[in-house]
Design a protein around this motif. Structure first.
Motif, PDB file in Angstrom:
ATOM      1  N   LEU A 155     -37.578   7.914  88.503  1.00  0.00           N
ATOM      2  CA  LEU A 155     -37.123   8.354  87.188  1.00  0.00           C
ATOM      3  C   LEU A 155     -35.904   7.535  86.756  1.00  0.00           C
ATOM      4  O   LEU A 155     -34.867   8.069  86.386  1.00  0.00           O
ATOM      5  CB  LEU A 155     -36.809   9.856  87.190  1.00  0.00           C
ATOM      6  CG  LEU A 155     -36.438  10.518  85.863  1.00  0.00           C
ATOM      7  CD1 LEU A 155     -37.510  10.307  84.795  1.00  0.00           C
ATOM      8  CD2 LEU A 155     -36.154  12.003  86.048  1.00  0.00           C
ATOM      9  N   GLY A 156     -36.035   6.222  86.860  1.00  0.00           N
ATOM     10  CA  GLY A 156     -34.982   5.375  86.309  1.00  0.00           C
ATOM     11  C   GLY A 156     -34.820   5.603  84.822  1.00  0.00           C
ATOM     12  O   GLY A 156     -33.726   5.430  84.259  1.00  0.00           O
ATOM     13  N   ASP A 167     -32.814  -0.784  74.726  1.00  0.00           N
ATOM     14  CA  ASP A 167     -33.962  -1.651  74.988  1.00  0.00           C
ATOM     15  C   ASP A 167     -33.716  -2.541  76.202  1.00  0.00           C
ATOM     16  O   ASP A 167     -34.634  -2.781  77.006  1.00  0.00           O
ATOM     17  CB  ASP A 167     -34.260  -2.499  73.750  1.00  0.00           C
ATOM     18  CG  ASP A 167     -34.866  -1.674  72.619  1.00  0.00           C
ATOM     19  OD1 ASP A 167     -35.576  -0.689  72.924  1.00  0.00           O
ATOM     20  OD2 ASP A 167     -34.632  -1.999  71.447  1.00  0.00           O
ATOM     21  N   ALA A 168     -32.483  -3.014  76.352  1.00  0.00           N
ATOM     22  CA  ALA A 168     -32.166  -3.827  77.521  1.00  0.00           C
ATOM     23  C   ALA A 168     -32.273  -2.994  78.802  1.00  0.00           C
ATOM     24  O   ALA A 168     -32.758  -3.481  79.838  1.00  0.00           O
ATOM     25  CB  ALA A 168     -30.764  -4.425  77.389  1.00  0.00           C
ATOM     26  N   TYR A 169     -31.828  -1.742  78.733  1.00  0.00           N
ATOM     27  CA  TYR A 169     -31.944  -0.886  79.912  1.00  0.00           C
ATOM     28  C   TYR A 169     -33.416  -0.594  80.217  1.00  0.00           C
ATOM     29  O   TYR A 169     -33.812  -0.547  81.389  1.00  0.00           O
ATOM     30  CB  TYR A 169     -31.174   0.419  79.731  1.00  0.00           C
ATOM     31  CG  TYR A 169     -31.264   1.307  80.954  1.00  0.00           C
ATOM     32  CD1 TYR A 169     -30.588   0.984  82.120  1.00  0.00           C
ATOM     33  CD2 TYR A 169     -32.077   2.434  80.957  1.00  0.00           C
ATOM     34  CE1 TYR A 169     -30.702   1.767  83.260  1.00  0.00           C
ATOM     35  CE2 TYR A 169     -32.206   3.228  82.086  1.00  0.00           C
ATOM     36  CZ  TYR A 169     -31.511   2.891  83.235  1.00  0.00           C
ATOM     37  OH  TYR A 169     -31.637   3.665  84.364  1.00  0.00           O
ATOM     38  N   THR A 170     -34.222  -0.416  79.192  1.00  0.00           N
ATOM     39  CA  THR A 170     -35.651  -0.207  79.410  1.00  0.00           C
ATOM     40  C   THR A 170     -36.271  -1.423  80.099  1.00  0.00           C
ATOM     41  O   THR A 170     -37.137  -1.277  80.974  1.00  0.00           O
ATOM     42  CB  THR A 170     -36.359   0.078  78.078  1.00  0.00           C
ATOM     43  OG1 THR A 170     -35.762   1.232  77.462  1.00  0.00           O
ATOM     44  CG2 THR A 170     -37.840   0.353  78.284  1.00  0.00           C
ATOM     45  N   MET A 177     -35.583  -2.878  88.512  1.00  0.00           N
ATOM     46  CA  MET A 177     -35.414  -1.555  89.100  1.00  0.00           C
ATOM     47  C   MET A 177     -36.731  -1.027  89.652  1.00  0.00           C
ATOM     48  O   MET A 177     -36.783  -0.476  90.764  1.00  0.00           O
ATOM     49  CB  MET A 177     -34.850  -0.582  88.051  1.00  0.00           C
ATOM     50  CG  MET A 177     -34.405   0.753  88.609  1.00  0.00           C
ATOM     51  SD  MET A 177     -33.791   1.858  87.307  1.00  0.00           S
ATOM     52  CE  MET A 177     -32.254   1.070  86.846  1.00  0.00           C
ATOM     53  N   LEU A 178     -37.806  -1.213  88.906  1.00  0.00           N
ATOM     54  CA  LEU A 178     -39.125  -0.791  89.373  1.00  0.00           C
ATOM     55  C   LEU A 178     -39.494  -1.515  90.663  1.00  0.00           C
ATOM     56  O   LEU A 178     -39.994  -0.907  91.620  1.00  0.00           O
ATOM     57  CB  LEU A 178     -40.163  -1.063  88.282  1.00  0.00           C
ATOM     58  CG  LEU A 178     -41.633  -0.858  88.634  1.00  0.00           C
ATOM     59  CD1 LEU A 178     -41.898   0.575  89.097  1.00  0.00           C
ATOM     60  CD2 LEU A 178     -42.517  -1.208  87.427  1.00  0.00           C
ATOM     61  N   SER A 202     -40.632   4.791  75.989  1.00  0.00           N
ATOM     62  CA  SER A 202     -41.404   5.563  76.968  1.00  0.00           C
ATOM     63  C   SER A 202     -42.750   4.910  77.236  1.00  0.00           C
ATOM     64  O   SER A 202     -43.210   4.838  78.389  1.00  0.00           O
ATOM     65  CB  SER A 202     -41.609   6.995  76.466  1.00  0.00           C
ATOM     66  OG  SER A 202     -40.372   7.671  76.297  1.00  0.00           O
ATOM     67  N   ARG A 203     -43.365   4.402  76.196  1.00  0.00           N
ATOM     68  CA  ARG A 203     -44.658   3.738  76.351  1.00  0.00           C
ATOM     69  C   ARG A 203     -44.513   2.507  77.254  1.00  0.00           C
ATOM     70  O   ARG A 203     -45.354   2.252  78.122  1.00  0.00           O
ATOM     71  CB  ARG A 203     -45.194   3.343  74.975  1.00  0.00           C
ATOM     72  CG  ARG A 203     -46.565   2.678  75.003  1.00  0.00           C
ATOM     73  CD  ARG A 203     -47.006   2.324  73.588  1.00  0.00           C
ATOM     74  NE  ARG A 203     -47.206   3.523  72.782  1.00  0.00           N
ATOM     75  CZ  ARG A 203     -48.305   4.259  72.810  1.00  0.00           C
ATOM     76  NH1 ARG A 203     -49.310   3.918  73.617  1.00  0.00           N
ATOM     77  NH2 ARG A 203     -48.404   5.313  72.047  1.00  0.00           N
ATOM     78  N   ARG A 204     -43.444   1.752  77.074  1.00  0.00           N
ATOM     79  CA  ARG A 204     -43.220   0.562  77.898  1.00  0.00           C
ATOM     80  C   ARG A 204     -43.046   0.949  79.364  1.00  0.00           C
ATOM     81  O   ARG A 204     -43.581   0.288  80.262  1.00  0.00           O
ATOM     82  CB  ARG A 204     -41.992  -0.189  77.401  1.00  0.00           C
ATOM     83  CG  ARG A 204     -42.190  -0.913  76.075  1.00  0.00           C
ATOM     84  CD  ARG A 204     -40.897  -1.530  75.601  1.00  0.00           C
ATOM     85  NE  ARG A 204     -40.345  -2.447  76.597  1.00  0.00           N
ATOM     86  CZ  ARG A 204     -39.062  -2.795  76.644  1.00  0.00           C
ATOM     87  NH1 ARG A 204     -38.194  -2.282  75.776  1.00  0.00           N
ATOM     88  NH2 ARG A 204     -38.645  -3.643  77.567  1.00  0.00           N
TER      89      ARG A 204
END
Length: 406
Positions: A155-156, A167-170, A177-178, A202-204
């Motif tokens: 749950l990053g 957006d950068a964090y996503t 991170m993944l 969320s979709r990304r």
């Protein structure tokens, strides 16, 4: 080594036939259930336990927890009880405390919470990362979680850290991170909510985690109607959790996701698996949100799970019995429905409701021959006492994978 549990007043199997047996007995052999039937016909075993006319249930399956954390948010709770509204921002307080806590203490705290849950009848549980929110600390949380929980969820995408571009964090969540957490996790989740991650972000996250081979879950529709449920169904997520605010279209989408599902003998199933609606009533009470519409979901044909959402900010409890009691007294579920949601429903939300001696992946959340011997003996003659005597600790004994844990 085999153990016979006999003189069971009520045995609520939560198996494919929803059987409730009277004056029953169960035999445990190793970590599996090897026999179920009337006490009068019970076979011999190496050891025996007299249930004393008590009720026996499957162990609770808690499919939504956040156990890897440090720190305290009592002040936030007090403010909320005084009338302040809940927002996702409080997660940052726990993130700071968690980052400052060493591995040993973080593990010790998590193990204590697991032991607390087991002592109350929980025999299988999921937990999430989400209080690290950088590559190093999310990977650390995932590694620690893999040593204390049965299932681990990445749950990053819990909250965008203060000062970070969303957006950068996503991008970070979907990339480095993944990759860092992947060896330790089997699930991924995203907090799709105002103040957390929007639909596009969320979709990304869901797409990247799906491509990485992870099962999917979604935090959705907690603070208002939003895209969480529809995204969960679109991506074939195993569950969407919270579900406090649902439109008719959301309920229809969840029900439709199960349209091809057909239960078969001994708990196996064929057809399209859908998205479970996981209700978190302890969290609803703590945040003073409307209780999730469990009755309406069940009536629409949507499988429902109950989970504790144990976390320091909005649901600091591991009591699944409390969740069951609340579901009966305030959400209008029957006792049988609430117990099923807290056992079989949680297993369904984790894809662990199937498996037996044939495939070696033993099911949890129900009592059937070949399933894992996860059992919860109540200090009461029937499961009805869970709601009839609210607040009374009723756990008498617990077996987890055939080993007596209490």
């Amino acid at each position: 080594m085999s153990t016979l549990i006999t003189n069971i007043a009520e045995l609520m199997t939560q198996d494919a036939e929803h059987r409730v047996l009277k004056d029953a007995a169960v035999v445990i052999e190793g970590e599996r259930i090897s026999w179920i039937g009337p006490s009068s016909a019970a076979p011999a075993a190496d050891d025996s336990v007299d249930a004393g006319g008590r009720a026996l249930l499957p162990g609770w399956v808690d499919s939504h927890t956040h156990l890897i954390f440090a720190g305290d948010r009592t002040a936030e709770f007090e403010a909320r009880m005084a009338g302040e509204s809940y927002s996702a921002g409080g997660i940052a307080v726990t993130t700071g405390a968690t980052r400052e806590t060493g591995d040993f203490d973080l593990t010790r705290l998590a193990l204590g919470r697991v032991a607390e849950a087991v002592s109350q009848g929980t025999t299988y549980l999921e937990t999430k990362t989400g209080y690290g929110l950088d590559v190093e600390n999310e990977a650390r949380s995932a590694r620690i979680a893999s040593t204390v929980a049965d299932e681990v969820t990445y749950l990053g995408a819990h909250l965008v850290p203060a000062g970070a571009d969303a957006d950068a964090y996503t991008d970070l969540v979907c990339g480095p991170m993944l990759a860092a957490v992947r060896p330790y996790v089997s699930w991924a989740d995203v907090f799709c909510e105002q103040g957390a991650f929007n639909e596009g972000q969320s979709r990304r996250v869901l797409q990247a985690c799906k491509e990485a081979g992870l099962g999917l879950r979604v935090h959705g529709n907690q603070l208002g109607e939003g895209p969480g449920v529809q995204l969960a169904v679109e991506f074939g997520a195993a569950s969407v959790d919270h579900v406090n605010y649902l439109s008719a279209a959301d309920v229809d989408a969840l029900a439709g996701s199960w349209s091809g599902w057909q239960g078969a003998g001994n708990g196996l199933a064929a057809g399209g698996r859908g998205t479970v609606a996981t209700c978190l009533p302890a969290c609803d009470l703590s945040t003073r949100q409307p209780l999730a519409p469990g009755r309406e979901l069940l009536d629409a044909g949507v499988p429902v799970a109950l989970a504790s959402n144990c976390n320091p900010g909005t649901s600091y409890t591991s009591s699944m019995a409390f969740c069951v009691t609340t579901a009966v007294l305030q959400m209008r579920l029957s006792v049988h429905e609430a117990v099923r949601a807290a056992t079989y429903g949680g297993a369904l939300a984790l894809h662990r409701e199937v498996g037996n001696d044939v495939d070696g992946e033993r099911a949890v959340g129900s009592i059937a021959v070949g399933h894992r011997a996860d059992l919860h003996l109540l200090n009461a003659p029937s499961a009805t006492h869970l709601a009839y005597r609210p607040g009374i600790p009723l756990t008498h004994a617990v077996w987890r994978a055939g080993v007596r844990a209490r």
